[in-house]
Design a protein around this motif. Structure first.
Motif, PDB file in Angstrom:
ATOM      1  N   TRP A  24       0.814  -1.230   0.000  1.00  0.00           N
ATOM      2  CA  TRP A  24       0.000   0.000   0.000  1.00  0.00           C
ATOM      3  C   TRP A  24       0.842   1.273   0.000  1.00  0.00           C
ATOM      4  CZ3 TRP A  24      -4.772   1.551  -0.956  1.00  0.00           C
ATOM      5  CH2 TRP A  24      -5.129   2.844  -0.566  1.00  0.00           C
ATOM      6  N   SER A  25       1.777   1.403   0.940  1.00  0.00           N
ATOM      7  CA  SER A  25       2.523   2.665   1.045  1.00  0.00           C
ATOM      8  C   SER A  25       3.392   2.899  -0.181  1.00  0.00           C
ATOM      9  CB  SER A  25       3.348   2.710   2.322  1.00  0.00           C
ATOM     10  OG  SER A  25       4.277   1.659   2.337  1.00  0.00           O
ATOM     11  N   ARG A  26       4.004   1.853  -0.724  1.00  0.00           N
ATOM     12  CA  ARG A  26       4.821   1.995  -1.933  1.00  0.00           C
ATOM     13  C   ARG A  26       3.961   2.417  -3.108  1.00  0.00           C
ATOM     14  NH1 ARG A  26       5.523  -1.612  -5.961  1.00  0.00           N
ATOM     15  NH2 ARG A  26       4.695  -3.280  -4.687  1.00  0.00           N
ATOM     16  N   LEU A  28       1.076   3.925  -2.975  1.00  0.00           N
ATOM     17  CA  LEU A  28       0.553   5.269  -2.720  1.00  0.00           C
ATOM     18  C   LEU A  28       1.589   6.337  -3.051  1.00  0.00           C
ATOM     19  CD1 LEU A  28      -1.849   6.918  -1.740  1.00  0.00           C
ATOM     20  CD2 LEU A  28      -0.964   6.694   0.569  1.00  0.00           C
ATOM     21  N   ARG A  29       2.846   6.100  -2.695  1.00  0.00           N
ATOM     22  CA  ARG A  29       3.900   7.070  -3.029  1.00  0.00           C
ATOM     23  C   ARG A  29       4.048   7.198  -4.536  1.00  0.00           C
ATOM     24  NH1 ARG A  29       6.585   4.517   1.340  1.00  0.00           N
ATOM     25  NH2 ARG A  29       7.711   3.226  -0.143  1.00  0.00           N
ATOM     26  N   GLU A  42      -4.782   8.138  -3.542  1.00  0.00           N
ATOM     27  CA  GLU A  42      -5.473   7.100  -2.784  1.00  0.00           C
ATOM     28  C   GLU A  42      -6.552   6.428  -3.620  1.00  0.00           C
ATOM     29  OE1 GLU A  42      -6.836   9.118   0.774  1.00  0.00           O
ATOM     30  OE2 GLU A  42      -5.359   7.979   1.939  1.00  0.00           O
ATOM     31  N   ARG A  96       5.801  13.263   5.483  1.00  0.00           N
ATOM     32  CA  ARG A  96       6.145  11.848   5.586  1.00  0.00           C
ATOM     33  C   ARG A  96       5.777  11.320   6.961  1.00  0.00           C
ATOM     34  NH1 ARG A  96      12.287  11.596   4.111  1.00  0.00           N
ATOM     35  NH2 ARG A  96      12.255  13.260   5.617  1.00  0.00           N
ATOM     36  N   MET A  97       5.641  10.020   7.035  1.00  0.00           N
ATOM     37  CA  MET A  97       5.304   9.393   8.300  1.00  0.00           C
ATOM     38  C   MET A  97       6.535   9.287   9.200  1.00  0.00           C
ATOM     39  SD  MET A  97       1.994   8.071   7.891  1.00  0.00           S
ATOM     40  CE  MET A  97       1.860   6.479   8.628  1.00  0.00           C
ATOM     41  N   HIS A  98       7.728   9.445   8.628  1.00  0.00           N
ATOM     42  CA  HIS A  98       8.961   9.317   9.396  1.00  0.00           C
ATOM     43  C   HIS A  98       9.235  10.590  10.185  1.00  0.00           C
ATOM     44  CE1 HIS A  98       9.548   5.848   6.907  1.00  0.00           C
ATOM     45  NE2 HIS A  98       9.475   6.596   5.834  1.00  0.00           N
TER      46      HIS A  98
END
Length: 184
Positions: A24-26, A28-29, A42, A96-98
């Motif tokens: 999912w995250s890959r 989505l990016r 999304e 970013r989530m980081h």
């Protein structure tokens, strides 16, 4: 026509839910770079995964990533063809989530410049650049994925990079933040 075993029953391959959760995250990016809008990205990933789910049992295990990536790109190009209107793209990427790094402001500035520059490219140029430099695909893989010749991929990449280099936001960013050792 060959029959492929169903993924859910195969111990060495993940079931659809596991794959979708991990990818999912890959996806989505990548979709965010293709669309330039978080909500559109999304929607694009959801639509792609819904279409992939319908064919999940017939996708060969060693071609899952290629198939999903091709579906994502094709769905994006179809979306652009259907709309044929100018989208107002976000001037920045969502955070970013980081944890923010030491030069967080500079990285946000750089992402905004790249996103703004990508928004000005044609759909094909943007797709080639995202697949080449974000997904790190070889030019031959991109040509296969887009059903075009290697020369077409190289032309789109060359023209897209030239357009990015000449884009005011990107050019202004490069002048104000020189890279040590870079040639002018």
């Amino acid at each position: 026509m060959p029959q492929y075993e169903t993924f859910a029953g195969s111990p060495e391959t993940p079931d659809f839910a596991t794959y979708a959760g991990a990818a999912w995250s890959r996806l989505l990016r990548t979709a965010l770079l293709l669309t330039g809008d978080f909500h559109e990205a999304e929607d694009l990933v959801q639509a792609t995964l819904a279409k992939v789910y319908a064919r999940w049992g017939r996708i060969p295990p060693d071609e899952v990533d290629f198939y999903v990536r091709r579906s994502l790109v094709n769905n994006n190009l179809s979306r652009i063809r259907r709309r044929r209107v100018t989208h107002l793209l976000m001037p920045f990427l969502p955070e970013r989530m980081h944890q923010p790094d030491n030069d967080h402001a500079e990285s946000v500035e750089r992402r905004a410049a790249i996103t703004e520059g990508l928004a000005t490219l044609s759909a094909r140029q943007r797709t080639v650049l995202v697949l080449r430099y974000w997904e790190d695909l070889a030019e031959t893989d991109i040509a296969e994925l887009l059903h075009c010749s290697l020369g077409t991929v190289k032309t789109h990449a060359r023209r897209g990079l030239a357009a990015l280099r000449s884009h005011p936001a990107f050019a202004a960013f490069d002048r104000s933040h020189p890279v040590s050792g870079a040639r002018r």
